[in-house]
Design a protein around this motif. Sequence first.
Motif, PDB file in Angstrom:
ATOM      1  N   CYS A 181      20.020 -50.002  14.181  1.00 19.96           N
ATOM      2  CA  CYS A 181      19.338 -51.039  13.402  1.00 19.96           C
ATOM      3  C   CYS A 181      19.916 -52.413  13.700  1.00 19.96           C
ATOM      4  CB  CYS A 181      19.487 -50.771  11.899  1.00 19.96           C
ATOM      5  SG  CYS A 181      18.936 -49.132  11.369  1.00 19.96           S
ATOM      6  N   LYS A 182      19.034 -53.390  13.694  1.00 17.95           N
ATOM      7  CA  LYS A 182      19.459 -54.786  13.748  1.00 17.95           C
ATOM      8  C   LYS A 182      18.358 -55.654  13.162  1.00 17.95           C
ATOM      9  CE  LYS A 182      18.065 -55.620  18.589  1.00 17.95           C
ATOM     10  NZ  LYS A 182      18.551 -56.051  19.918  1.00 17.95           N
ATOM     11  N   GLU A 183      18.772 -56.746  12.546  1.00 18.17           N
ATOM     12  CA  GLU A 183      17.850 -57.720  11.970  1.00 18.17           C
ATOM     13  C   GLU A 183      16.793 -57.060  11.085  1.00 18.17           C
ATOM     14  OE1 GLU A 183      16.410 -60.044  15.232  1.00 18.17           O
ATOM     15  OE2 GLU A 183      18.319 -61.106  15.451  1.00 18.17           O
ATOM     16  N   ASN A 184      17.262 -56.174  10.199  1.00 16.47           N
ATOM     17  CA  ASN A 184      16.416 -55.590   9.150  1.00 16.47           C
ATOM     18  C   ASN A 184      15.434 -54.542   9.646  1.00 16.47           C
ATOM     19  OD1 ASN A 184      16.388 -56.071   6.213  1.00 16.47           O
ATOM     20  ND2 ASN A 184      14.195 -56.457   6.476  1.00 16.47           N
ATOM     21  N   GLN A 185      15.623 -54.038  10.875  1.00 17.56           N
ATOM     22  CA  GLN A 185      14.681 -53.062  11.406  1.00 17.56           C
ATOM     23  C   GLN A 185      15.397 -51.936  12.141  1.00 17.56           C
ATOM     24  OE1 GLN A 185      11.850 -55.425  13.792  1.00 17.56           O
ATOM     25  NE2 GLN A 185      10.329 -54.985  12.204  1.00 17.56           N
ATOM     26  N   VAL A 186      14.755 -50.769  12.113  1.00 20.19           N
ATOM     27  CA  VAL A 186      15.159 -49.661  12.968  1.00 20.19           C
ATOM     28  C   VAL A 186      14.565 -49.920  14.350  1.00 20.19           C
ATOM     29  CG1 VAL A 186      15.029 -47.170  13.354  1.00 20.19           C
ATOM     30  CG2 VAL A 186      15.183 -48.068  11.009  1.00 20.19           C
ATOM     31  N   VAL A 187      15.420 -50.007  15.356  1.00 20.03           N
ATOM     32  CA  VAL A 187      14.938 -50.293  16.706  1.00 20.03           C
ATOM     33  C   VAL A 187      14.932 -49.046  17.584  1.00 20.03           C
ATOM     34  CG1 VAL A 187      15.603 -52.717  16.602  1.00 20.03           C
ATOM     35  CG2 VAL A 187      17.237 -51.046  17.484  1.00 20.03           C
ATOM     36  N   GLU A 188      15.673 -48.006  17.169  1.00 17.23           N
ATOM     37  CA  GLU A 188      15.669 -46.728  17.892  1.00 17.23           C
ATOM     38  C   GLU A 188      16.175 -45.664  16.928  1.00 17.23           C
ATOM     39  OE1 GLU A 188      16.817 -45.005  22.345  1.00 17.23           O
ATOM     40  OE2 GLU A 188      17.838 -46.785  21.564  1.00 17.23           O
ATOM     41  N   GLU A 189      15.614 -44.456  17.051  1.00 19.59           N
ATOM     42  CA  GLU A 189      15.996 -43.390  16.134  1.00 19.59           C
ATOM     43  C   GLU A 189      16.053 -42.063  16.876  1.00 19.59           C
ATOM     44  OE1 GLU A 189      14.412 -41.340  11.930  1.00 19.59           O
ATOM     45  OE2 GLU A 189      13.668 -43.305  12.544  1.00 19.59           O
ATOM     46  N   TRP A 190      16.990 -41.206  16.448  1.00 22.42           N
ATOM     47  CA  TRP A 190      17.115 -39.838  16.938  1.00 22.42           C
ATOM     48  C   TRP A 190      16.959 -38.940  15.726  1.00 22.42           C
ATOM     49  CZ3 TRP A 190      19.752 -44.075  18.334  1.00 22.42           C
ATOM     50  CH2 TRP A 190      19.785 -44.425  19.698  1.00 22.42           C
ATOM     51  N   LEU A 191      15.869 -38.177  15.675  1.00 20.71           N
ATOM     52  CA  LEU A 191      15.491 -37.437  14.468  1.00 20.71           C
ATOM     53  C   LEU A 191      15.607 -35.937  14.727  1.00 20.71           C
ATOM     54  CD1 LEU A 191      14.273 -37.584  11.581  1.00 20.71           C
ATOM     55  CD2 LEU A 191      12.010 -37.444  12.664  1.00 20.71           C
ATOM     56  N   VAL A 192      16.429 -35.262  13.918  1.00 16.89           N
ATOM     57  CA  VAL A 192      16.555 -33.807  14.011  1.00 16.89           C
ATOM     58  C   VAL A 192      16.250 -33.216  12.640  1.00 16.89           C
ATOM     59  CG1 VAL A 192      18.146 -33.762  15.960  1.00 16.89           C
ATOM     60  CG2 VAL A 192      19.073 -33.996  13.662  1.00 16.89           C
ATOM     61  N   ARG A 193      15.239 -32.397  12.585  1.00 14.55           N
ATOM     62  CA  ARG A 193      14.826 -31.753  11.342  1.00 14.55           C
ATOM     63  C   ARG A 193      14.896 -30.242  11.543  1.00 14.55           C
ATOM     64  NH1 ARG A 193       9.871 -33.406  11.149  1.00 14.55           N
ATOM     65  NH2 ARG A 193      10.341 -35.340  10.033  1.00 14.55           N
ATOM     66  N   ASP A 194      15.319 -29.526  10.526  1.00 13.30           N
ATOM     67  CA  ASP A 194      15.442 -28.083  10.635  1.00 13.30           C
ATOM     68  C   ASP A 194      14.066 -27.435  10.467  1.00 13.30           C
ATOM     69  OD1 ASP A 194      16.284 -25.498  10.786  1.00 13.30           O
ATOM     70  OD2 ASP A 194      17.726 -25.615   9.137  1.00 13.30           O
ATOM     71  N   ASN A 195      13.214 -27.650  11.477  1.00 18.35           N
ATOM     72  CA  ASN A 195      11.869 -27.091  11.427  1.00 18.35           C
ATOM     73  C   ASN A 195      11.874 -25.570  11.507  1.00 18.35           C
ATOM     74  OD1 ASN A 195      10.298 -29.411  11.077  1.00 18.35           O
ATOM     75  ND2 ASN A 195      10.335 -29.882  13.251  1.00 18.35           N
ATOM     76  N   GLY A 196      12.939 -24.996  12.081  1.00 21.02           N
ATOM     77  CA  GLY A 196      13.035 -23.538  12.090  1.00 21.02           C
ATOM     78  C   GLY A 196      13.118 -22.981  10.683  1.00 21.02           C
ATOM     79  N   ALA A 197      13.983 -23.584   9.853  1.00 23.74           N
ATOM     80  CA  ALA A 197      14.114 -23.128   8.468  1.00 23.74           C
ATOM     81  C   ALA A 197      12.823 -23.360   7.693  1.00 23.74           C
ATOM     82  CB  ALA A 197      15.272 -23.850   7.787  1.00 23.74           C
ATOM     83  N   LEU A 198      12.167 -24.492   7.928  1.00 28.05           N
ATOM     84  CA  LEU A 198      10.926 -24.786   7.220  1.00 28.05           C
ATOM     85  C   LEU A 198       9.843 -23.776   7.592  1.00 28.05           C
ATOM     86  CD1 LEU A 198       9.238 -26.497   5.356  1.00 28.05           C
ATOM     87  CD2 LEU A 198       8.925 -28.163   7.211  1.00 28.05           C
ATOM     88  N   CYS A 199       9.710 -23.485   8.877  1.00 25.25           N
ATOM     89  CA  CYS A 199       8.731 -22.501   9.336  1.00 25.25           C
ATOM     90  C   CYS A 199       8.965 -21.149   8.663  1.00 25.25           C
ATOM     91  CB  CYS A 199       8.836 -22.378  10.858  1.00 25.25           C
ATOM     92  SG  CYS A 199       7.669 -21.236  11.621  1.00 25.25           S
ATOM     93  N   LEU A 200      10.211 -20.717   8.619  1.00 20.40           N
ATOM     94  CA  LEU A 200      10.534 -19.414   8.031  1.00 20.40           C
ATOM     95  C   LEU A 200      10.289 -19.408   6.525  1.00 20.40           C
ATOM     96  CD1 LEU A 200      13.817 -18.647   9.999  1.00 20.40           C
ATOM     97  CD2 LEU A 200      11.613 -17.496  10.271  1.00 20.40           C
ATOM     98  N   GLN A 201      10.649 -20.491   5.837  1.00 22.96           N
ATOM     99  CA  GLN A 201      10.448 -20.538   4.388  1.00 22.96           C
ATOM    100  C   GLN A 201       8.974 -20.563   4.013  1.00 22.96           C
ATOM    101  OE1 GLN A 201      12.984 -23.421   2.251  1.00 22.96           O
ATOM    102  NE2 GLN A 201      14.396 -23.322   3.989  1.00 22.96           N
ATOM    103  N   LEU A 202       8.135 -21.064   4.910  1.00 25.02           N
ATOM    104  CA  LEU A 202       6.690 -21.049   4.649  1.00 25.02           C
ATOM    105  C   LEU A 202       6.070 -19.696   4.955  1.00 25.02           C
ATOM    106  CD1 LEU A 202       5.604 -24.549   6.025  1.00 25.02           C
ATOM    107  CD2 LEU A 202       6.071 -23.882   3.660  1.00 25.02           C
TER     108      LEU A 202
END
Length: 327
Positions: free
Chosen positions: A123-144
Amino acid sequence: MDLPGFDPEFVDFPHYIIRITERIWHDRDVDLCLKYYADSCVIHTMAGPISGAQTVVDNTNQTLASFPDRRLDGDNVIWSEDAPGVFYSSHLITSKMTNHGPSEFGAATGKRARVQTIADCLCKENQVVEEWLVRDNGALCLQLGFSLEETAERQAKADIAANASLLDKLTHYRTGAEHRAVSAETQASRIAVGALEAIWGAKELERLSEFYDFRVGTHYPSGREAYGYDQLSEQLGSILDALPDAVLSIDHICEIPYLGEAVDVAARWTVRGHHNGDGAYGAPSGAPIFILAVSHFRIMNGRIREETTIWDDLALHRQIATARLLT
């Protein structure tokens, strides 16, 4: 705390990260993504890159259509100032949600789920300029109530039909073009880096006791939980058996103090290799694999006492399913 270029309401950088997340996800002011994300931002995920603030808005609205009660509750923000006025956050989040609409996993199930995500933001100057996103989609898939293998195969077939293979989407990141070496300059960082290198680099699980407390609690993707480095060794052994030529790259590390002498460390890392062994992901497929992961370590008395490591396990199954279908 001096935050040049950021709105004066934010008292420090963690306040900025937590508050904008609450406004977007709790207050449902999704269009604020247009303010807090740069037009040129890129979000790196194991399902391929996402580009632009408007795409962030569209994806957020799509997620809320599937999970209208979804919340993003901040558990921790580990952060650093990487250059004057340039800040990096690693935000551990717990999400509770109910599946009331069709999603990337399948038809609505009406089931409730709770999963973890880590969003690393530059982040710089009040904005996200790059992001690395990791979500536990495996757990979500199984819980559904869905099968990881069947869901991954269905997604892989759709990718191939659209001539948009997931392996092709990840080609740039898998080549390591954007990776930067990091140095472990403190004792806590050296412990975190040492653990990752022993596991994913040297494949020496017998060394876990050098880094982990015997009472360590760990959380890994798809609902893998362990207590003690003996149980952790069993879980990791099955994963490493499946990926015998895995090559580790540690790409960012930061830390903050936690209550007294404890330290919280966040490490973003990747693994490249091939699915050439038996283990956690079925019979060997030869698939080229890429894992984008973030680990949060709580280090006490020179040992890791808690660890949360997240990557998108569904996307890893999808990489393998793609290779099987193309063979």
